[in-house]
Design a protein around this motif. Sequence first.
Motif, PDB file in Angstrom:
ATOM      1  N   LEU A 109      54.024  38.537  27.779  1.00 59.86           N
ATOM      2  CA  LEU A 109      54.649  39.852  27.912  1.00 59.86           C
ATOM      3  C   LEU A 109      55.361  39.972  29.256  1.00 59.86           C
ATOM      4  O   LEU A 109      56.514  40.403  29.326  1.00 59.86           O
ATOM      5  CB  LEU A 109      53.600  40.965  27.782  1.00 59.86           C
ATOM      6  N   ASN A 169      61.749  38.944  28.793  1.00 62.27           N
ATOM      7  CA  ASN A 169      62.698  39.997  29.143  1.00 62.27           C
ATOM      8  C   ASN A 169      62.761  40.227  30.657  1.00 62.27           C
ATOM      9  O   ASN A 169      62.714  41.358  31.129  1.00 62.27           O
ATOM     10  CB  ASN A 169      62.325  41.293  28.406  1.00 62.27           C
ATOM     11  N   TRP A 201      62.547  42.976  33.487  1.00 61.49           N
ATOM     12  CA  TRP A 201      62.174  44.316  33.045  1.00 61.49           C
ATOM     13  C   TRP A 201      60.720  44.456  32.628  1.00 61.49           C
ATOM     14  O   TRP A 201      60.063  45.424  33.011  1.00 61.49           O
ATOM     15  CB  TRP A 201      63.128  44.803  31.955  1.00 61.49           C
ATOM     16  N   ASN A 202      60.191  43.525  31.840  1.00 64.83           N
ATOM     17  CA  ASN A 202      58.784  43.650  31.439  1.00 64.83           C
ATOM     18  C   ASN A 202      57.862  43.572  32.644  1.00 64.83           C
ATOM     19  O   ASN A 202      56.874  44.305  32.719  1.00 64.83           O
ATOM     20  CB  ASN A 202      58.409  42.576  30.420  1.00 64.83           C
ATOM     21  N   PHE A 244      55.635  46.822  33.055  1.00 61.76           N
ATOM     22  CA  PHE A 244      54.227  46.667  32.691  1.00 61.76           C
ATOM     23  C   PHE A 244      53.320  46.263  33.854  1.00 61.76           C
ATOM     24  O   PHE A 244      52.114  46.417  33.762  1.00 61.76           O
ATOM     25  CB  PHE A 244      54.079  45.649  31.553  1.00 61.76           C
TER      26      PHE A 244
END
Length: 158
Positions: A12, A16, A19-20, A24
């Motif tokens: 995760l 990306n 951004w992730n 997150f």
Amino acid sequence: MDNMTMTHYMELLASNQPWNLILFMAIPVILAEFIAVTELYVLFTRNTSGGLKRWNRYASMFVGVYFLGIFVYLFSTAVVPLTTQGLWRGPFDVIAVGFYLLGVVPLVGMALIDSGLVLRGQEEQVKLKNHAVMVGIFLVVAHIAMIFGMLSPHLLMA
């Protein structure tokens, strides 16, 4: 990189880019660290009405709501499908994701304390103590998630 060599937690964060990682990890952890540092200042100075306490309160309420959104999103789009389809990559994978999502409890707890929805009418000392405990719990569960998330899931799958 072969996705089977990393936990879903690391996948995760690695997907990306950047951004992730920002959404997150960076936002919740930076806010939690800001809260921890300002919490220490408030506890040592007992200045519970100053500007730094106010920023601590705003950050706590924001990150609690923000992480609740992350929890709902990841639970519905990752945890449920991974569980129903049997796609977990072993115990380290479950521990990493589980402890990451467990962070919702202390973060929402801090938001509830600072919004006055819980511990209303309690002495400031009780609120400070409970808030500080919540900060500590979040930092512990976040670090457990990071440690287990960085391990190869295959270490326990032989």
